[in-house]
Every structure is written in structure tokens, then in C-alpha cells.
Write a protein that holds these residues in place. Structure first.
Motif, short mmCIF file in Angstrom:
data_model
loop_
_atom_site.label_atom_id
_atom_site.label_comp_id
_atom_site.label_asym_id
_atom_site.label_seq_id
_atom_site.Cartn_x
_atom_site.Cartn_y
_atom_site.Cartn_z
N PHE A 36 0.86 -1.17 0.00
CA PHE A 36 0.00 0.00 0.00
C PHE A 36 0.90 1.23 0.00
O PHE A 36 1.87 1.28 0.75
CB PHE A 36 -0.91 0.01 1.23
N HIS A 37 0.57 2.21 -0.85
CA HIS A 37 1.44 3.37 -1.02
C HIS A 37 1.20 4.50 -0.02
O HIS A 37 1.91 5.50 -0.03
CB HIS A 37 1.38 3.89 -2.46
N ASN A 38 0.19 4.34 0.84
CA ASN A 38 0.01 5.29 1.95
C ASN A 38 -0.89 4.66 3.00
O ASN A 38 -1.53 3.63 2.76
CB ASN A 38 -0.53 6.65 1.46
N GLY A 39 -0.93 5.29 4.15
CA GLY A 39 -1.69 4.74 5.26
C GLY A 39 -3.19 4.71 5.02
O GLY A 39 -3.88 3.83 5.53
N ARG A 40 -3.72 5.64 4.23
CA ARG A 40 -5.17 5.66 3.96
C ARG A 40 -5.60 4.42 3.18
O ARG A 40 -6.58 3.76 3.54
CB ARG A 40 -5.54 6.93 3.17
N VAL A 41 -4.87 4.08 2.13
CA VAL A 41 -5.21 2.90 1.33
C VAL A 41 -5.09 1.64 2.20
O VAL A 41 -5.95 0.75 2.15
CB VAL A 41 -4.31 2.81 0.08
N ALA A 42 -4.05 1.58 3.01
CA ALA A 42 -3.87 0.43 3.90
C ALA A 42 -5.00 0.34 4.92
O ALA A 42 -5.58 -0.74 5.12
CB ALA A 42 -2.53 0.52 4.61
N LEU A 43 -5.33 1.46 5.53
CA LEU A 43 -6.40 1.47 6.52
C LEU A 43 -7.74 1.05 5.90
O LEU A 43 -8.47 0.25 6.50
CB LEU A 43 -6.53 2.86 7.16
N ASP A 44 -8.03 1.55 4.70
CA ASP A 44 -9.26 1.14 4.01
C ASP A 44 -9.29 -0.37 3.80
O ASP A 44 -10.33 -1.01 3.97
CB ASP A 44 -9.39 1.86 2.67
N PHE A 45 -8.15 -0.95 3.45
CA PHE A 45 -8.06 -2.40 3.28
C PHE A 45 -8.37 -3.12 4.59
O PHE A 45 -9.14 -4.08 4.61
CB PHE A 45 -6.66 -2.80 2.79
N PHE A 46 -7.80 -2.65 5.70
CA PHE A 46 -8.02 -3.31 6.99
C PHE A 46 -9.46 -3.17 7.46
O PHE A 46 -10.02 -4.10 8.03
CB PHE A 46 -7.02 -2.81 8.03
N VAL A 47 -10.06 -2.03 7.22
CA VAL A 47 -11.47 -1.84 7.57
C VAL A 47 -12.34 -2.82 6.76
O VAL A 47 -13.21 -3.50 7.32
CB VAL A 47 -11.92 -0.38 7.32
#
Length: 135
Positions: A36-47
Motif C-alpha cells: 500500500f502506497h500510503n496509510g489511507r489505502v492500507a487502513l481502508d483495506f483493513f477496515v
């Protein structure tokens, strides 16, 4: 040697992610790696995948300096998700920072296992694997 099913790298540096892909392959610590290229994209994935144990990584390698949502902001939100997650995920911060304040801030997060200064090496990854709970 044991390996994790899925490793996750959250970092915006394309050269680093290319390099870490090769290092993870050489170290043979993961069957699959997601990026993931930033924390937002990663967080969306985890949610979206909080209850999908097979989709969640066993390990997160997290940079702290990123656009959109940096590593600290990601961790602030991620810790709220942890109780709802169907899996225990081990988090390592991997950063070029050598600032003592960053080290102290990392230690304040119970979910962070360790702070590793880049560059990440095969030896680092083997150490990380040794610190993970038995799969």
C-alpha cells in the motif's frame, strides 16, 4: 524455516518497495506480499477485511513518513480496529528516521513490536520472523 502467509508493506517510496520485494523473496519469509502506497489505502483495506482472516496479513512493515495518511495517523486508527480484527497482526515500523522522538512514539503503541531503521535487510527479516507468534 517457518514463513508467514501474507506480509504487508505500507510505504510510498517506489524504489524501496521494489527493493523490499526482492529482499522478502530472497529471505523467503512470506508466501505473499501486499503493498500500500500510503496509510489511507492500507487502513481502508483493513477496515474492509477486518473479519476476513485469510485476507489479513500476519505482518505489517510500516513506514512513518508518507503522504495522505502517514504511519502515525495509520496507527492511531489501526489500534481502534484491532479489537474487531479476526487475527493478531504483528507490526514493525521500518523507517529512515533516527529521531529519538520517533522511537519513543513507536514504543507508545502496544501494537508496534519494534522500530527498524532502513535499509531493511534479509537478516532483519529473519529476526522479524523469529519474533512472530508461531503460526
Amino acid at each position: 524455516m517457518n514463513k508467514v502467509k501474507i506480509a504487508c508493506v505500507v510505504d510510498d517510496d517506489e524504489i524501496y518497495t521494489y527493493t523490499v520485494t526482492r529482499i522478502i523473496a530472497r529471505s523467503e519469509i512470506a508466501e505473499k506480499t501486499i503493498f500500500f502506497h500510503n496509510g489511507r489505502v492500507a487502513l481502508d483495506f483493513f477496515v474492509a477485511n477486518a473479519q476476513k482472516q485469510d485476507e489479513l496479513p500476519d505482518l505489517i512493515l510500516l513506514d512513518i513518513n508518507m503522504p495522505v495518511l502517514d504511519g502515525w495517523q495509520f496507527l492511531d486508527e489501526y489500534v481502534k480496529l484491532v479489537p474487531t480484527m479476526g487475527k493478531k497482526i504483528t507490526v514493525f515500523i521500518v523507517s529512515s528516521s533516527i529521531d529519538e522522538e520517533d522511537y519513543a512514539r513507536a514504543r507508545a503503541f502496544d501494537v508496534v513490536t519494534r522500530f527498524i531503521v532502513k535499509p531493511l535487510t534479509v537478516d532483519h527479516l529473519h529476526d522479524i520472523l523469529a519474533q512472530l507468534p508461531v503460526q
